[in-house]
Design a protein around this motif. Structure first.
Motif, mmCIF file in Angstrom:
data_model
loop_
_atom_site.group_PDB
_atom_site.id
_atom_site.type_symbol
_atom_site.label_atom_id
_atom_site.label_comp_id
_atom_site.label_asym_id
_atom_site.label_seq_id
_atom_site.Cartn_x
_atom_site.Cartn_y
_atom_site.Cartn_z
ATOM 1 N N LYS A 186 0.822 -1.201 0.000
ATOM 2 C CA LYS A 186 0.000 0.000 0.000
ATOM 3 C C LYS A 186 0.864 1.262 0.000
ATOM 4 O O LYS A 186 0.551 2.248 -0.662
ATOM 5 C CB LYS A 186 -0.920 -0.004 1.223
ATOM 6 N N GLY A 187 1.940 1.223 0.750
ATOM 7 C CA GLY A 187 2.811 2.384 0.833
ATOM 8 C C GLY A 187 3.399 2.785 -0.510
ATOM 9 O O GLY A 187 3.784 3.932 -0.706
ATOM 10 N N HIS A 188 3.427 1.858 -1.445
ATOM 11 C CA HIS A 188 3.991 2.157 -2.751
ATOM 12 C C HIS A 188 3.057 3.023 -3.582
ATOM 13 O O HIS A 188 3.435 3.484 -4.655
ATOM 14 C CB HIS A 188 4.328 0.866 -3.488
ATOM 15 N N LEU A 189 1.875 3.248 -3.067
ATOM 16 C CA LEU A 189 0.972 4.175 -3.762
ATOM 17 C C LEU A 189 1.461 5.610 -3.624
ATOM 18 O O LEU A 189 0.829 6.533 -4.128
ATOM 19 C CB LEU A 189 -0.459 4.034 -3.228
ATOM 20 N N ILE A 190 2.600 5.807 -2.959
ATOM 21 C CA ILE A 190 3.283 7.098 -3.003
ATOM 22 C C ILE A 190 3.564 7.449 -4.459
ATOM 23 O O ILE A 190 3.814 8.601 -4.806
ATOM 24 C CB ILE A 190 4.600 7.022 -2.192
ATOM 25 N N HIS A 191 3.484 6.427 -5.303
ATOM 26 C CA HIS A 191 3.568 6.607 -6.756
ATOM 27 C C HIS A 191 2.609 7.687 -7.233
ATOM 28 O O HIS A 191 2.859 8.351 -8.250
ATOM 29 C CB HIS A 191 3.253 5.266 -7.435
ATOM 30 N N MET A 192 1.521 7.881 -6.497
ATOM 31 C CA MET A 192 0.535 8.893 -6.865
ATOM 32 C C MET A 192 1.164 10.273 -7.033
ATOM 33 O O MET A 192 0.670 11.103 -7.795
ATOM 34 C CB MET A 192 -0.551 8.932 -5.784
ATOM 35 N N ARG A 193 2.273 10.506 -6.351
ATOM 36 C CA ARG A 193 2.908 11.825 -6.438
ATOM 37 C C ARG A 193 3.461 12.091 -7.834
ATOM 38 O O ARG A 193 3.709 13.242 -8.177
ATOM 39 C CB ARG A 193 4.026 11.943 -5.393
#
Ligand SMILES: [Zn+2]
Ligand SMILES: [Zn+2]
Ligand SMILES: [Zn+2]
Ligand SMILES: [Zn+2]
Ligand SMILES: [Zn+2]
Length: 218
Positions: free
Chosen positions: A137-144
């Motif tokens: 889930k933390g890899h959704l930092i991709h949203m940035r």
DNA sequence: CTCTTGTAGGGAAAAGCCCGGG
DNA sequence: TCCCGGGCTTTTCCCTACAAGA
């Protein structure tokens, strides 16, 4: 700081007025009293309810920050005795959970589960913009990469980064040289583009994004 | 062409938290 | 009721491939 935020959020929840609509709703009323029977113990800070008094006491420590259980090796404190037990494995080296694919061992069950996805290819978390999927889930930092959010700014040159570790790497490149100096305030920059962006802050021209982050003091 | 630097994907450690049951 | 452990989530960090560009 984080605890302050949680307390503020809890206070906001407390202040949220009960909706008269739901109070007048018979079904909701039934559900409400049912909850009081099944979850008799309510947190006085955030109003969460629990089945057992001990659960409430443990939960309360998330607000107070109380950590009654200290590690005898490193002194680190924990709010729950079980958490201390898990932590102690970092000193003993105990890794009870082995991957059935590659044999690598892990201290915590959840760590093994996350690791197993690297074998199975399972990616439960999808980007809501481009549908790219991720294992954590933390890899959704991709949203940035879509929003352009860059919360981490270099204190030397002002350049911003989306990831803290990238800022850390960048900071190491500084050897003290700042060839581009602001004509207004004298502040130096490593790149011309940085100076141009900085100059706009004197002329009052700000992008919405930069205004947003300056409000947050990031 | 090569060295430096920026970008972002992916793996992992550790901590945080809730819950059921003995 | 007290206490223990299971199970899941979150936070933080690390390593790395690759691109861009001087
Ligand atoms: Zn609470
Ligand atoms: Zn310790
Ligand atoms: Zn494995
Ligand atoms: Zn995306
Ligand atoms: Zn910098």
């Amino acid at each position: 700081m984080k605890r302050i935020v949680s307390i503020v959020l809890a206070l906001l929840l407390m202040r949220r007025p009960h909706s008269p609509d739901t109070d007048a709703n018979g079904d909701d009323m039934t559900c409400h009293t049912d909850n009081n029977k099944h979850l008799p113990f309510a947190c006085s800070v955030c109003a969460k309810r629990f089945t057992q008094k001990g659960h409430l006491i443990a939960h309360t420590r998330t607000h107070t920050g109380e950590k009654p259980f200290a590690c005898s090796v490193c002194g680190k404190g924990f709010s729950r005795k079980g958490d201390l037990r898990i932590h102690s494995r970092t000193h003993t080296g105990e890794k009870p959970f082995a991957c059935s694919f590659c044999g690598t061992r892990f201290r915590q069950k959840g760590d093994l589960i996350a690791h197993t996805r690297t074998h199975t290819g399972e990616k439960p978390f999808a980007c809501s913009v481009c549908s790219t999927r991720f294992t954590q889930k933390g890899h959704l930092i991709h949203m940035r990469t879509h929003t352009g959010e860059k919360p981490f700014s270099c204190t030397v040159c002002g350049k911003s980064f989306s990831k803290k570790t990238n800022l850390t790497a960048h900071t190491r490149t500084h050897a003290g040289e700042k060839p581009f100096a602001c004509l207004v305030c004298g502040k130096g920059f490593t790149q011309k583009g940085h100076l141009m962006a900085h100059t706009r802050t004197h002329t009052g021209e700000k992008t919405f994004i930069s205004t947003f982050f300056s409000i947050l003091h990031i």
